[in-house]
Scaffold this active site. Structure first.
Site, PDB file in Angstrom:
ATOM      1  N   ASP A  16       0.818  -1.218   0.000  1.00 29.36           N
ATOM      2  CA  ASP A  16       0.000   0.000   0.000  1.00 29.36           C
ATOM      3  C   ASP A  16       0.853   1.270   0.000  1.00 29.36           C
ATOM      4  O   ASP A  16       0.430   2.306   0.511  1.00 29.36           O
ATOM      5  CB  ASP A  16      -0.951   0.016   1.201  1.00 29.36           C
ATOM      6  CG  ASP A  16      -1.864  -1.193   1.232  1.00 29.36           C
ATOM      7  OD1 ASP A  16      -2.636  -1.377   0.279  1.00 29.36           O
ATOM      8  OD2 ASP A  16      -1.775  -1.964   2.200  1.00 29.36           O
ATOM      9  N   ALA A  44      -3.473  -8.415  -4.580  1.00 29.71           N
ATOM     10  CA  ALA A  44      -2.981  -7.059  -4.815  1.00 29.71           C
ATOM     11  C   ALA A  44      -4.153  -6.078  -4.847  1.00 29.71           C
ATOM     12  O   ALA A  44      -5.262  -6.426  -5.256  1.00 29.71           O
ATOM     13  CB  ALA A  44      -2.205  -7.003  -6.121  1.00 29.71           C
ATOM     14  N   HIS A  46      -4.088  -2.166  -5.935  1.00 28.62           N
ATOM     15  CA  HIS A  46      -3.349  -0.970  -6.338  1.00 28.62           C
ATOM     16  C   HIS A  46      -4.336   0.077  -6.851  1.00 28.62           C
ATOM     17  O   HIS A  46      -4.943  -0.094  -7.901  1.00 28.62           O
ATOM     18  CB  HIS A  46      -2.331  -1.319  -7.431  1.00 28.62           C
ATOM     19  CG  HIS A  46      -1.266  -2.276  -6.973  1.00 28.62           C
ATOM     20  ND1 HIS A  46      -0.337  -2.846  -7.805  1.00 28.62           N
ATOM     21  CD2 HIS A  46      -0.986  -2.744  -5.721  1.00 28.62           C
ATOM     22  CE1 HIS A  46       0.472  -3.629  -7.097  1.00 28.62           C
ATOM     23  NE2 HIS A  46       0.088  -3.591  -5.837  1.00 28.62           N
ATOM     24  N   HIS A 341       2.191  10.343  -1.079  1.00 32.38           N
ATOM     25  CA  HIS A 341       1.504  10.931   0.076  1.00 32.38           C
ATOM     26  C   HIS A 341       2.299  12.097   0.661  1.00 32.38           C
ATOM     27  O   HIS A 341       2.374  12.267   1.886  1.00 32.38           O
ATOM     28  CB  HIS A 341       1.200   9.860   1.129  1.00 32.38           C
ATOM     29  CG  HIS A 341       0.254   8.793   0.626  1.00 32.38           C
ATOM     30  ND1 HIS A 341       0.675   7.763  -0.199  1.00 32.38           N
ATOM     31  CD2 HIS A 341      -1.054   8.611   0.807  1.00 32.38           C
ATOM     32  CE1 HIS A 341      -0.356   6.992  -0.508  1.00 32.38           C
ATOM     33  NE2 HIS A 341      -1.425   7.489   0.084  1.00 32.38           N
TER      34      HIS A 341
END
Length: 399
Positions: A16, A44, A46, A341
């Site tokens: 993640d 997964a 994504h 982020h």
């Protein structure tokens, strides 16, 4: 560092990290022949947000919104039911005939309902000692493939062999109904004491035959052909801290999450390894998390990751410098970082285990002091991502 050539994208955390958004940004910015998945399977998740669309890519490559085909290498565990569901979701998102964008190495192992049900039964039986499994049958698929020479009563990788194992089914078997039926019959007998799915062998043979007719099944040379044709982006799943050899066992995935599989597929072709890292750490489900802090979880709401359907809680903590350096070393080094982020307000880092977290006043400078930063991401949308230009300049920071 050459982002115009082949690029290997690997997560440097517990998963993640933002690999999907990074792969999408790489594919949207430069001509790309294919996205090749080099590990993992249907577990997964994504997330990509682009042009007003959002999709959580599982088995399809995260370059799909950019129009880039996906190749599932033989290192991927293929789950046709989940793949069909994902194809329908992509069609709803405006992708025409998504399965036509997909090719699969015929040697790839099949994850079946037998593996999934057995995986969940074992994890449930662990009670408070759960491993943090996604419940998608990944570890069970790999384990069964290791049993060809095993006998009932043997212990293989810590699990007792309860019955007579057979050959593991592969994607190529889907086009050979007689072979597939023989292997599925053996699976059904083997797992009968542990779990029984609702699908019969007859139903599975018919469904998998349809799957074989809908996708292009290739030989083992396909990745090399794609790489010789043009730029390929290799998309990893999960993160290095969950790696089967380098993670915190038993809280690991049965998969090589480091770039080594991709390097093997490239067979010596030049490439750039891009390690993806958030400005803070996250993980799903059970397992150690040295810098976990509930205040981080409260401070940074997650747009697209919640509690796992089977795996459990979403967790967050401060960036861990020791674990980041460890992950890079486990990769045998990476050429550059993709930092995601960056919109997190005043993230903190734990420089040494046991020391207090200190504020990252300039996150990009901190990461840039370790390695060149080639991709930056400020939010969940493709529009918030920047890829370094020109391609051969070591560091270009964009915001």
């Amino acid at each position: 560092m050459n982002l115009d050539g082949h690029v290997v994208v690997a997560g440097l955390g517990f998963g993640d990290e933002g690999k999907g958004a990074v792969v999408d940004a790489l594919c949207a910015g430069r001509p790309t022949t294919a996205v090749v998945r080099f590990n993992g399977g249907a577990q997964a998740a994504h997330n990509v947000v682009a042009d007003g669309r959002h999709h959580t890519f599982s088995q399809f490559g995260a370059g799909t919104f950019a129009g880039v085909p996906t190749h599932l290498s033989h290192f991927v565990l293929v789950e046709p039911f989940a793949l069909a569901t994902e194809a329908r979701q992509l069609e709803a998102a405006g992708i025409r005939n998504p399965l036509a964008l997909l090719s699969v190495d015929g040697r790839a192992l099949l994850t079946t309902p037998f593996h999934i049900h057995a995986n969940r039964a074992r994890e449930d039986a662990r009670g408070q000692a759960r491993h943090g499994s996604c419940g998608k049958g990944i570890g069970e698929t790999v384990w069964y493939s290791l049993l060809r020479a095993a006998n009932p009563g043997d212990v293989v990788e810590g699990q007792e062999v309860l019955g007579e194992p057979g050959e593991a089914p592969t994607v190529a078997d889907c086009a050979r109904p007689a072979v597939l039926r023989r292997k599925l019959d053996a699976l059904a007998r083997f797992y009968a004491p542990l779990a029984t799915p609702r699908h019969s062998v007859d139903e599975l043979v018919a469904l998998y035959r349809d799957f074989a007719a809908a996708v292009r099944i290739t030989d083992g040379e396909e990745t090399g052909r794609l790489a010789d044709r043009g730029r390929v982006v290799f998309e990893g799943a999960q993160g290095v801290l969950l790696d089967q050899h380098h993670g915190f066992h038993p809280h690991t995935t049965w998969s090589t999450t480091t770039p080594h599989n991709a390097r093997e597929l490239l067979a010596g072709r030049p490439h750039t390894v891009l390690g993806v890292v958030r400005t803070y750490h996250t993980r799903h489900g059970a397992g150690p998390f040295p810098t976990e802090d509930p205040a981080v979880l409260a401070r940074y709401p997650e747009a697209h990751n919640g509690a796992g359907e089977y795996q459990g809680a979403w967790r967050a903590g401060h960036l861990d410098a020791t674990l980041l350096d460890y992950a890079i070393a486990a990769c045998d080094g990476v050429d550059a970082l993709a930092v995601t982020h960056l919109d997190a307000d005043r993230p903190r880092v734990v420089l040494d285990h046991g020391s207090p977290a200190v504020e990252l006043t300039d996150p990009l400078a901190w990461f840039g002091a370790r390695l060149p930063v080639a991709v930056t991401g400020y939010g969940p949308d493709r529009a918030d991502y920047r890829v370094a230009r020109p391609s051969r300049v070591p560091v270009t920071i964009c915001g």
